[in-house]
Design an enzyme around this catalytic site. Structure first.
Site, PDB file in Angstrom:
ATOM      1  N   ARG B  13       0.835  -1.219   0.000  1.00  0.00           N
ATOM      2  CA  ARG B  13       0.000   0.000   0.000  1.00  0.00           C
ATOM      3  C   ARG B  13       0.863   1.260   0.000  1.00  0.00           C
ATOM      4  O   ARG B  13       0.482   2.279  -0.575  1.00  0.00           O
ATOM      5  CB  ARG B  13      -0.968  -0.001   1.179  1.00  0.00           C
ATOM      6  N   SER B  40      -4.734   4.688   5.921  1.00  0.00           N
ATOM      7  CA  SER B  40      -4.576   3.266   5.599  1.00  0.00           C
ATOM      8  C   SER B  40      -4.162   3.049   4.150  1.00  0.00           C
ATOM      9  O   SER B  40      -3.467   2.102   3.832  1.00  0.00           O
ATOM     10  CB  SER B  40      -5.893   2.517   5.841  1.00  0.00           C
ATOM     11  N   GLU B  61     -18.975   4.565  -0.162  1.00  0.00           N
ATOM     12  CA  GLU B  61     -18.202   4.040  -1.286  1.00  0.00           C
ATOM     13  C   GLU B  61     -18.981   4.070  -2.600  1.00  0.00           C
ATOM     14  O   GLU B  61     -18.406   4.297  -3.666  1.00  0.00           O
ATOM     15  CB  GLU B  61     -17.746   2.598  -0.989  1.00  0.00           C
ATOM     16  N   PHE B  86     -14.514  -3.093   0.331  1.00  0.00           N
ATOM     17  CA  PHE B  86     -15.418  -1.962   0.056  1.00  0.00           C
ATOM     18  C   PHE B  86     -15.196  -1.400  -1.349  1.00  0.00           C
ATOM     19  O   PHE B  86     -15.987  -0.600  -1.836  1.00  0.00           O
ATOM     20  CB  PHE B  86     -15.227  -0.872   1.112  1.00  0.00           C
ATOM     21  N   HIS B 112      -5.543  -3.723   1.681  1.00  0.00           N
ATOM     22  CA  HIS B 112      -5.994  -4.669   2.698  1.00  0.00           C
ATOM     23  C   HIS B 112      -6.733  -5.853   2.088  1.00  0.00           C
ATOM     24  O   HIS B 112      -7.716  -6.352   2.635  1.00  0.00           O
ATOM     25  CB  HIS B 112      -6.869  -3.966   3.740  1.00  0.00           C
ATOM     26  N   ASP B 120      -8.500  -7.986  11.967  1.00  0.00           N
ATOM     27  CA  ASP B 120      -9.874  -7.486  11.790  1.00  0.00           C
ATOM     28  C   ASP B 120     -10.851  -8.602  11.409  1.00  0.00           C
ATOM     29  O   ASP B 120     -12.060  -8.463  11.593  1.00  0.00           O
ATOM     30  CB  ASP B 120      -9.929  -6.378  10.733  1.00  0.00           C
ATOM     31  N   ARG B 170      -1.774  -4.911   3.159  1.00  0.00           N
ATOM     32  CA  ARG B 170      -1.388  -4.201   4.371  1.00  0.00           C
ATOM     33  C   ARG B 170      -0.018  -4.592   4.932  1.00  0.00           C
ATOM     34  O   ARG B 170       0.716  -3.722   5.396  1.00  0.00           O
ATOM     35  CB  ARG B 170      -2.468  -4.447   5.422  1.00  0.00           C
TER      36      ARG B 170
END
Lengths: 282, 318
Positions: B13, B40, B61, B86, B112, B120, B170
């Site tokens: 990322r 992020s 989104e 998303f 991610h 998560d 990530r």
């Protein structure tokens, strides 16, 4: 500048186009298309600054229009053709195989005048906002117009977009909601009552204008003129336009039943009798 | 086995963030949108340097995808940023109608992705995104392997006209792609020439494939290792040329077996050159909470799983 009389002459011709093109393929959505005819005629023959003969996707220096409730394709195609985007004869291909005039409008077949696909509801306000933001970045002072159905407002994305437009002061945007009070399964009040849309949009930070007579050219032009004067003042502008579904064809008027049904031969003859040929049928 | 080394581990990322930042300076038409995950997605530098070209849309989104589609109409090149889940599943119809079917020049950039999101858990660990995106007509699907390649891919897609899905992750992973390696959409990168088996890997599994290649070399198995950074369009000739030589194939990806890279390669080989194939991927399962390393082991996406798949597929050679 077109006169009111000239615009009023176009209206019945567009209504003839709508019912004829739907009848020819026994499919399409006459109700809301007929109800929004005055709006489309006002927009395309008077209000928009646009270059129909030389269509460019970017539309830099032009006003842009996005149809969010894409099932109104018949009225959209009629005004696009009659204002010069493509030959009027091409309307005969509506909803047929290998046509640029798909059931719902699309850029996919390269039809001039269409800048986004629509049909799956709720997406056009976001697209209009994006185009309006690009105009600001490009120092382009022309405006972005969008049209939505009232039933379409049940889609959550519309409210994401409504929140964004006011929060980020997208004030070069004039959205219109076709308040015909009908949707596929019945009246909007039967299906999912939405309460006061005026109160909702005002609470979302929009400058809201009411148009009581959405089937009267003079009233439509007047509110579009006012709306234009309200742009550039830090708020997006919303026109809540009351129309009658099926307007101009008496047996279709005011009922959700003509949302997506084609007239038969006899009904077509009746509808055409009520809308005189003014500019020549395609 | 060719030796690969790295001086540091970096997250892919951050490669995206660095690429976007460079684009901000070099291409005035590049704009960026983010749905409340600027940190992020490592989009902070672009947002700070080009506030007029950065659009914070909030946790919305669907609206972000629509706005991005609209921005292209004014000639802009929008890069949207949020987590992979998303970026795809949540907004599939918006991407389908307003971007893919409408042919808009939107770059959907997704961080991610996969299990390596870690703690998560499954709500955020999408393992279906490559399949969702490659199903859309005209959509280019890219899953680079490390920081340098992600940065290069980010810069490259700005020069390609059309919708692109760019997937990254990530965790910090070995950064071994040369910083000056040109990124060519749809062109596979041969990391090791071998004769016994072809290993086609994508994303984080590329380094795992290199590790597996070293273990296999110690066993006397000479693996050809190919980095398929572009899932679609697939580099058909690279796949067929290698499979013709080695006569057996292993695919490796951080994704469901259904709809992923292995699925694309199997489809190609079934049509053009039927070849024994084993797939290292997630088998019709959601993920769960855990550290990235733990999850890769539990779900069978480690170097050892590639080694086992190779041993198995070699026995199936005709």
């Amino acid at each position: 500048m077109a006169s009111i009389a000239e615009l009023e002459k176009i209206v019945p011709q567009v209504r003839r186009d709508i019912v004829r093109m739907i009848h020819a393929v026994n499919s399409g959505h006459p109700g809301a298309s007929l109800g929004c005819t005055e709006y489309f005629v006002s927009l395309y023959f008077e209000v928009l600054k646009h270059n129909a003969a030389k269509f460019s996707m970017n539309g830099n220096g032009e006003d842009l229009f996005f149809l969010s409730n894409g099932h109104l394709s018949s009225v959209f195609y009629s005004v696009l053709a009659r204002s010069g985007y493509f030959p009027i004869k091409e309307i005969t291909t509506f909803r047929k195989l290998n046509s640029r005039l798909q059931g719902h409008p699309t850029t996919h077949e390269g039809l001039p005048g269409v800048r986004i696909a629509s049909g799956s509801l709720g997406q056009g306000l976001s697209v209009g906002i994006g185009a309006a933001l690009a105009k600001k970045l490009n120092n382009d002072n022309q405006l972005v117009y969008t049209l939505h159905g009232d039933g379409e407002l049940q889609e959550g994305q519309v409210w994401e977009a409504a929140m964004y437009a006011s929060a980020k002061k997208v004030d070069n945007l004039i959205a219109t909601v076709d308040m015909n009070g009908q949707q596929i399964d019945g009246s909007t009040d039967q299906v999912l009552p939405m309460g006061s849309l005026k109160a909702k949009f005002e609470a979302f930070g929009w400058d809201v204008l009411d148009l009581e007579k959405g089937n009267d050219i003079t009233s439509v032009l007047s509110v579009l003129k006012t709306a234009k004067e309200h742009t550039g003042k830090g708020k997006p502008v919303m026109i809540l336009m009351k129309t009658e579904m099926g307007h101009g064809v008496d047996f279709m008027m005011g009922s959700h039943k003509w949302h997506g049904v084609s007239p038969n031969d006899e009904q077509l003859a009746q509808a055409l009798k009520q809308n005189v040929e003014t500019l020549g049928d395609y | 086995m060719k030796k690969y080394t790295y001086t540091e581990k970096k997250d892919t990322r951050s490669g995206f963030g660095a690429g976007l930042s460079e684009l901000g300076k070099s291409n005035p038409n590049v704009v960026a949108l983010c749905a409340d995950l600027t940190g992020s997605l490592k989009m902070d530098a672009f947002a700070k340097d080009h506030p007029e070209r950065f659009f914070q849309v909030g946790i919305a989104e669907a609206n972000m995808i629509g706005i991005a589609a609209g921005l292209t109409i004014g000639g802009k090149i929008p890069f949207t940023g949020t987590f992979a889940n998303f970026s795809t599943g949540r907004v599939y119809d918006q991407i389908r109608q307003s971007v893919a079917y409408s042919g808009k020049n939107v770059k959907i950039c997704a961080s991610h992705a996969g299990l390596t999101l870690g703690e998560d858990g499954a709500t955020h660990q999408i393992l279906e995104d490559l399949g969702l995106m490659k199903m859309l007509p005209g959509m280019v699907v890219i899953n680079p392997c490390d920081y340098n390649q992600t940065k290069a891919a980010t810069i490259a897609i700005a020069n390609y006209e059309g919708p692109v899905y760019l997937r990254f992750g990530r965790p910090s992973v070995p950064n071994f792609t040369p910083a000056d390696q040109k990124f060519e959409i749809g062109k596979a990168v041969i990391l090791n020439e071998g004769v016994d088996v072809s290993i086609f890997a994508t994303g984080h599994l590329v380094w795992k494939a290199i590790e597996a290649g070293e273990q296999l070399a110690a066993m006397g198995i000479n693996a050809e290792i190919i980095n398929i950074h572009t899932i679609k369009p697939l580099d058909n000739s690279a796949v067929i040329t290698s499979a013709k030589k080695t006569r057996c194939v292993v695919t490796a990806e951080e994704h469901q077996m259904n709809g992923g890279l292995g699925d694309s390669i199997a489809q190609l080989l079934a049509r053009e050159l039927p070849t024994p194939i084993e797939m290292v991927a997630v088998h019709d399962s959601f993920g769960e909470s855990g550290t990235p390393d733990q999850l890769m082991v539990k779900y069978g996406l480690d170097a050892v799983n590639i080694v086992e798949a190779v041993k198995k597929v070699i026995t199936r050679k005709g």
